[in-house]
Design a protein around this motif. Structure first.
Motif, short mmCIF file in Angstrom:
data_model
loop_
_atom_site.label_atom_id
_atom_site.label_comp_id
_atom_site.label_asym_id
_atom_site.label_seq_id
_atom_site.Cartn_x
_atom_site.Cartn_y
_atom_site.Cartn_z
N UNK A 104 0.75 -0.99 0.01
CA UNK A 104 -0.62 -0.05 -0.25
C UNK A 104 0.52 1.32 0.33
N UNK A 105 1.77 0.95 0.91
CA UNK A 105 2.49 2.37 0.77
C UNK A 105 3.09 2.91 -0.40
N UNK A 106 4.27 1.60 -1.05
CA UNK A 106 4.92 1.52 -2.43
C UNK A 106 3.59 2.16 -3.43
N UNK A 107 2.65 1.65 -3.89
CA UNK A 107 1.40 2.31 -4.83
C UNK A 107 0.93 3.71 -4.24
N UNK A 108 1.00 3.89 -3.33
CA UNK A 108 0.52 5.63 -2.58
C UNK A 108 1.96 6.29 -3.44
N UNK A 109 3.41 5.73 -2.82
CA UNK A 109 4.39 7.14 -2.96
C UNK A 109 4.51 6.70 -4.44
N UNK A 132 1.32 2.15 -15.06
CA UNK A 132 1.55 0.68 -15.72
C UNK A 132 0.37 -0.12 -16.09
N UNK A 133 -0.54 0.27 -14.74
CA UNK A 133 -2.02 0.58 -15.57
C UNK A 133 -2.68 0.30 -16.57
N UNK A 134 -2.63 1.78 -16.68
CA UNK A 134 -3.32 2.06 -17.78
C UNK A 134 -2.74 1.39 -19.23
N UNK A 135 -1.32 1.84 -19.03
CA UNK A 135 -0.32 0.80 -20.63
C UNK A 135 -0.87 -0.14 -20.47
N UNK A 136 -0.41 -1.67 -19.44
CA UNK A 136 -1.72 -2.84 -19.63
C UNK A 136 -2.16 -2.87 -19.51
N UNK A 137 -3.28 -2.39 -19.39
CA UNK A 137 -4.62 -2.90 -19.75
C UNK A 137 -5.19 -2.69 -21.15
N UNK A 138 -3.91 -0.99 -21.58
CA UNK A 138 -3.89 -1.26 -22.77
C UNK A 138 -3.67 -2.16 -23.98
N UNK A 151 -11.38 -0.94 -15.06
CA UNK A 151 -10.17 -0.92 -15.90
C UNK A 151 -9.64 -2.60 -15.72
N UNK A 152 -10.00 -3.08 -13.77
CA UNK A 152 -10.49 -3.99 -14.05
C UNK A 152 -10.96 -5.27 -14.63
N UNK A 153 -12.14 -4.68 -14.99
CA UNK A 153 -13.06 -5.65 -16.01
C UNK A 153 -12.34 -5.41 -17.44
N UNK A 154 -11.68 -4.12 -17.80
CA UNK A 154 -11.84 -4.65 -19.07
C UNK A 154 -10.35 -5.75 -19.60
N UNK A 155 -9.31 -5.26 -17.97
CA UNK A 155 -8.70 -6.44 -18.05
C UNK A 155 -8.69 -7.96 -18.12
N UNK A 156 -9.71 -8.04 -17.55
CA UNK A 156 -10.25 -9.78 -17.12
C UNK A 156 -10.99 -9.31 -18.15
N UNK A 186 -3.16 3.65 -5.53
CA UNK A 186 -2.31 4.50 -6.11
C UNK A 186 -3.40 5.64 -6.27
N UNK A 187 -4.58 5.37 -6.73
CA UNK A 187 -5.92 6.85 -7.66
C UNK A 187 -6.18 7.52 -5.61
N UNK A 188 -5.66 6.62 -4.45
CA UNK A 188 -5.91 7.47 -3.16
C UNK A 188 -4.60 8.39 -2.86
N UNK A 189 -3.82 7.76 -3.19
CA UNK A 189 -2.35 8.84 -3.43
C UNK A 189 -2.86 10.62 -4.28
N UNK A 190 -4.13 10.33 -5.28
CA UNK A 190 -4.36 11.05 -6.22
C UNK A 190 -4.85 11.89 -5.92
N UNK A 191 -6.23 11.06 -4.45
CA UNK A 191 -7.10 12.42 -4.03
C UNK A 191 -6.59 13.06 -2.63
N UNK A 192 -5.60 11.52 -2.12
CA UNK A 192 -5.94 12.93 -0.53
C UNK A 192 -6.84 13.05 0.17
N UNK A 193 -6.88 14.02 0.85
CA UNK A 193 -7.79 14.74 1.36
C UNK A 193 -8.98 15.31 0.08
N UNK A 194 -8.96 15.44 -0.65
CA UNK A 194 -10.02 15.37 -2.04
C UNK A 194 -11.32 14.38 -1.41
N UNK A 195 -10.95 13.13 -1.00
CA UNK A 195 -11.88 12.44 -1.53
C UNK A 195 -13.27 12.43 -1.09
#
Length: 740
Positions: free
Chosen positions: A31-36, A44-50, A227-232, A343-352
Motif C-alpha cells: 500500500x505504501x509503495x503504490x501510494x508513493x 503501468x495499469x493503463x498501459x498494461x490494460x491497453x 479498468x480491472x474488468x477490461x483487463x479481465x 495509487x488513486x487514493x494518493x492522487x485524491x488525498x483529502x479531496x476524497x
C-alpha cells in the motif's frame, strides 16, 4: 498484530491490539509503495490494460458452445456419426414455409422459389433442396413446407447468417410466411446484451454517491472496477486458447467482476475515509485501509475463486473453462483493489470528500467526529429487537427461506431452444410453423446409430421396436454408411424439446426398449436433444459433490480467519438456505412462469443447465464475503466487551451501511442482466440478485443476530483453545488471545 506497549492501561492495550493495523507487513509495504509511486503504478495499469485489451480482443479465442463430449451415450453417438457420416455433420438452417392458399399457388410458388434461390446463392450455404421436388418436405394439405439449408464447411460466423435471416423475414407477407430456424439462425438474431452493463454501472454510481456523499469517492471504485474488468475480459479471451469456454462466459464474467470489483473497492475506500476522519494523513490512511479492508478483500476474493474452481468437480470441459475464466476476472479485481486503488487514493488525498452531497447538520457533525453521544443506529436497534426473541426470529427466518426453496424440488434442467425465444424472432416462428405441420417433436429428433458389419446389416427389428414405443411419432428408414461400418436412423417424438416427456422417452428407449430388442444393445441414442438431456443428467448427479467440495473448502478458510468452528458451520447452513431460496425463486419464475413475461422470459421453460452450477459457487463465495466483513467486526467487539449480545449489535451497526451498499450494488448489477437478451444469462442474473437480497436482509439482519444470540459464548468454540480473550482479562492474556 503489534506488541502491546508496556505501561498502557488494559483498555489502551486492547484498542492497540485489535484496531491498529500492522505497518511493517507485506500488505502495508504494498500500500505504501503504490501510494508513493502512484504515477508509475497508474501508468503501468493503463498501459498494461491497453496492451492486454489489444491482444485479447484482437486475437482471443472464439467461444466454444459444444457441451457434448465425455462418456455420455449422446457423445459416443456423435463421434460415430462424425466418423462414418461426415457429410451429415456441420451446422444447418431450416426454412419453414406457411401459405394460406398452399405452396402451389402461383404467387406463393414464385416467392418461395425466389427465396430458396437467394439462400442457395449465398457464399456461406450449400445446395438447397426444393420442397417442390420432395413430397416428404410438404404436409398433406400442402400449406406448410420445409427445406434444409446446409452451411459451408468453413466456420460460419453469426454475422454472416444474419443477412439470411433478414432476407427471409423481408420475403414474408400476408399470404406467405417464411422463417429461418436452426442454432446459427437463433444466435444470429439474438441481439447483444446491449445497455445492461451500462445501466448496472450507472446504478452502482448512484448507490456509491448516496453511500459516500462525494463524487470523488464515488468515482474511485468505478474507475478501479472498470479498468480491472477490461483487463479481465481480455485475459478471458486469451485464456480461451488453452481452456475453451462458451459464449455466455464474457457476459457472466463481466457481471461477476463488475459486482465484486466495485464492492471490494467500496470496502477499502470506506476504511480510508474512516482513517482520515480519525486523524491519519492520506498515506497512513491508505496503509491502514489496505492492511485492514484490503486483507479482508484478499480473503473474500480468494474464497470466491476457490468456490468458482469447485466447478472443475463437475467434470465438464466447458464448465472448467467458465470456472477458470470467471476466476481470472475476480483475481484481476482483487489485484486492482490493493494496487491501483492505493495509487488513486494518493492522487485524491483529502479531496476524497470533494463535490459532496448535501447532508443534514447532525450527519455532518457525526462524520467530522463531533458527535459524542450518537443515538443508536437503526441496525443496532433492530439487532436488539431480534435478540430479545432470538428463537422466534430464527424460526421465522428459517421457515421463510425453506418456503422460498420449495419450488427447487421440481427443478428441471435443459438448454434454451427456439421454442422459448421471443415470439417475434424468426427462429420461434420457424419452430411454430414446423410444429404445426410436422409435430412438436420435429425440433427434437433422436438420432440412432450403431456399428455394423456390412452394408446389408438389418436394423428393421430395432426400427420396429422404436417406432412402436409410445411417444414416437414416426421413424425414418435405416441407412448404412458408405464404408459399411455404421447404420443410422432418426425418430421424431410426439413431444417437444423442452417437454419432460421427451426426456423420459429417451431414458425409456435406452433403459428398456433397446436392451430388450435383438441387436439393440449396441444402438446409441444421440442427437441435440439427447445431448442436452445427458448434460442435464450429468450436472444433476455431480451438483451435490460440487456443493460438498465448495462448502468444505470455504469452511476451512473461514475457520482459519475467524477461529471458530461454530461460526463456520452457521455460515455454511445459512448460505445453503439462502442459495436454496434463490434456486426456488428461479424455478418459480422461469419454470413455473410466475411473473416470467414481466421479467423478460417469453414463456415457461426449464432452468438452463449451467445456471445452478454457476450460481452456487458464486453465491457461496459472495455470502462468505459478507459473513467475513460482519463477523470480523463482531469478533472485534466481543474481544473488547466479552458480551455476545453487545458485540453482535455493535458489529451489525458498524457494518450495516457498507454491507447494505455492497449488496445494493450487487443486486443492481445482477438485476440489469434482465435488460439483456440471453435467456440463460438472465436466469443467472435473476437468481444471484435474489440470493444477495435474501442474504442482505433475512440472513444478515435476522438469522445471524438470532443464531449468535442463541449460541452465546459457544459462537467462539474452537477445538483445543478457549474463547477469545476479552478486555476484562490481564494484558498478557489479551495479547496472547489475539496472537492465537
Amino acid at each position: 498484530m503489534r506488541a502491546v506497549p508496556r505501561g498502557s492501561t488494559t483498555e489502551e492495550q486492547m484498542m492497540t491490539t485489535t484496531e491498529s493495523p500492522r505497518t511493517d507487513g507485506a500488505l502495508a509495504g504494498l500500500g505504501r509503495f503504490c501510494f508513493r509511486r502512484r504515477r508509475l503504478v497508474l501508468l503501468a495499469w493503463v498501459v498494461g490494460v491497453i496492451a492486454v485489451a489489444f491482444v485479447g480482443f484482437g486475437y482471443g479465442a472464439a467461444p466454444d458452445n459444444d457441451f457434448s463430449g465425455g462418456d455420455s451415450q449422446s457423445a459416443k453417438a456423435q463421434k460415430l456419426m462424425a466418423q462414418h457420416f461426415p457429410q451429415e455433420q456441420g451446422d444447418r438452417l431450416t426454412l419453414a414455409i406457411r401459405t394460406e392458399k398452399g405452396i402451389d399457388d402461383p404467387a406463393a410458388r414464385q416467392k418461395i422459389e425466389e427465396t430458396i434461390a437467394d439462400l442457395a446463392g449465398s457464399p456461406v450455404t450449400g445446395p438447397v433442396a426444393s420442397p417442390y421436388q420432395d413430397d416428404k418436405l410438404v404436409t398433406e394439405d400442402r400449406r406448410i413446407a420445409r427445406t434444409t439449408i446446409p452451411l459451408s464447411d468453413k466456420e460460419v460466423e453469426k454475422s454472416e447468417v444474419k443477412p439470411l435471416v433478414d432476407l427471409v423475414k423481408d420475403a414474408s407477407d400476408d399470404s406467405v410466411t417464411l422463417a429461418l430456424g436452426g442454432y446459427m439462425a437463433e444466435k444470429a438474431e439474438t441481439p447483444p446484451q446491449g445497455p445492461a452493463e451500462s445501466v448496472g454501472i450507472l446504478a452502482a454510481a448512484v448507490i456509491l454517491f448516496i453511500a459516500f456523499g462525494s463524487l470523488v469517492a464515488m468515482g474511485l471504485p468505478l474507475a478501479t472496477a472498470l479498468l480491472a474488468i477490461l483487463a479481465g475480459l481480455a485475459l478471458i479471451k486469451l485464456v480461451g486458447h488453452l481452456v475453451p469456454a462458451p459464449d455466455f462466459t464474457l457476459a457472466f464474467g463481466a457481471m461477476i467482476g463488475l459486482g465484486v470489483g466495485i464492492d471490494y473497492a467500496l470496502f477499502i475506500v470506506t476504511r480510508y475515509k474512516d482513517a482520515l476522519r480519525d486523524g491519519d494523513d492520506p498515506e497512513g490512511a491508505t496503509v491502514k485501509a489496505i492492511t485492514t479492508a484490503g486483507h479482508a478483500v484478499l480473503f473474500a476474493g480468494t474464497t470466491v475463486v476457490i468456490a468458482l474452481m469447485g466447478l472443475v468437480v463437475m467434470g465438464q470441459r466447458l464448465m472448467t473453462g467458465v470456472a477458470v475464466a470467471t476466476s481470472i476476472a475476480v483475481l484481476i479485481t482483487m489485484i486492482a483493489a490493493v494496487t491501483l486503488l492505493p495509487a488513486l487514493l494518493g492522487f485524491t488525498g483529502h479531496k476524497i470528500n470533494s463535490v459532496r452531497l448535501p447532508r443534514r447538520a447532525s450527519r455532518r457533525k457525526q462524520e467530522a467526529g463531533e458527535a459524542s453521544e450518537a443515538r443508536p443506529t437503526f441496525a443496532e436497534r433492530w439487532a436488539g429487537v431480534v435478540q430479545r426473541r432470538p428463537l422466534i426470529a430464527a424460526l421465522l427466518a428459517g421457515a421463510s427461506l425453506l418456503v422460498l426453496a420449495v419450488p427447487m424440488l421440481s427443478m428441471r434442467l435443459s438448454q434454451p431452444d427456439a421454442s422459448v425465444q421471443p415470439h417475434d424472432r424468426s427462429s420461434y416462428i420457424s419452430y411454430e410453423i414446423l410444429s404445426d405441420g410436422f409435430g412438436p417433436g420435429y425440433g427434437a429428433p433422436l438420432v440412432f446409430v450403431t456399428e455394423v458389419d456390412s452394408k446389408d446389416a438389418d436394423l428393421r427389428s430395432v426400427v420396429q421396436a422404436v417406432s412402436g414405443t409410445e411417444g414416437i411419432a414416426y421413424v425414418t428408414p435405416p441407412r448404412t454408411s458408405e464404408d459399411g461400418q455404421a447404420g443410422t436412423f432418426t425418430a421424431f417424438p410426439t413431444t417437444g424439446y423442452q417437454d419432460e416427456a421427451t426426456a423420459n422417452l429417451v431414458h425409456e428407449l435406452r433403459d428398456d426398449v433397446l436392451p430388450g430388442t435383438p441387436g439393440g444393445e449396441q444402438v446409441l441414442v444421440g442427437g441435440p436433444n439427447a445431448s442436452t438431456i445427458d448434460v442435464a443428467d450429468d450436472a444433476a448427479s455431480r451438483l451435490p459433490l460440487m456443493i460438498a467440495v465448495v462448502i468444505a473448502l470455504s469452511m476451512v478458510l473461514l475457520i482459519a480467519l475467524v477461529r471458530s468452528v461454530t461460526i463456520a458451520l452457521q455460515a455454511a447452513v445459512m448460505n445453503l438456505l439462502s442459495i436454496g431460496a434463490a434456486y426456488g425463486v428461479v424455478v418459480a419464475v422461469v419454470q413455473w412462469g410466475w411473473f416470467g413475461p414481466a421479467l423478460g422470459f417469453p414463456t415457461a421453460m426449464p432452468v438452463t443447465t449451467w445456471v445452478p452450477m454457476m450460481m452456487f459457487p458464486v453465491l457461496f463465495g459472495l455470502s462468505m464475503d459478507y459473513q467475513v466483513f460482519l463477523i470480523s467486526r463482531v469478533r472485534e467487539e466481543y474481544e473488547q466487551s466479552g458480551d455476545t449480545r453487545v458485540a453482535v449489535a455493535r458489529g451489525l451497526a458498524r457494518t450495516a451501511k457498507v454491507i447494505t451498499a455492497a449488496a445494493a450494488i450487487m443486486i443492481a448489477v445482477f438485476t440489469t442482466s434482465l435488460l439483456g437478451h440471453d435467456l440463460a444469462v438472465k436466469q443467472g442474473g435473476l437468481g444471484m440478485a435474489v440470493a444477495v437480497l435474501i442474504d442482505a436482509t433475512i440472513v444478515r439482519m435476522v438469522f445471524v443476530p438470532a443464531v449468535m444470540e442463541l449460541c452465546g459464548k459457544a459462537n467462539w468454540w474452537m477445538p483445543g483453545r478457549r474463547a477469545p480473550k476479552t478486555a476484562s482479562e490481564s494484558p498478557a492474556e489479551v495479547e496472547e488471545g489475539i496472537r492465537v
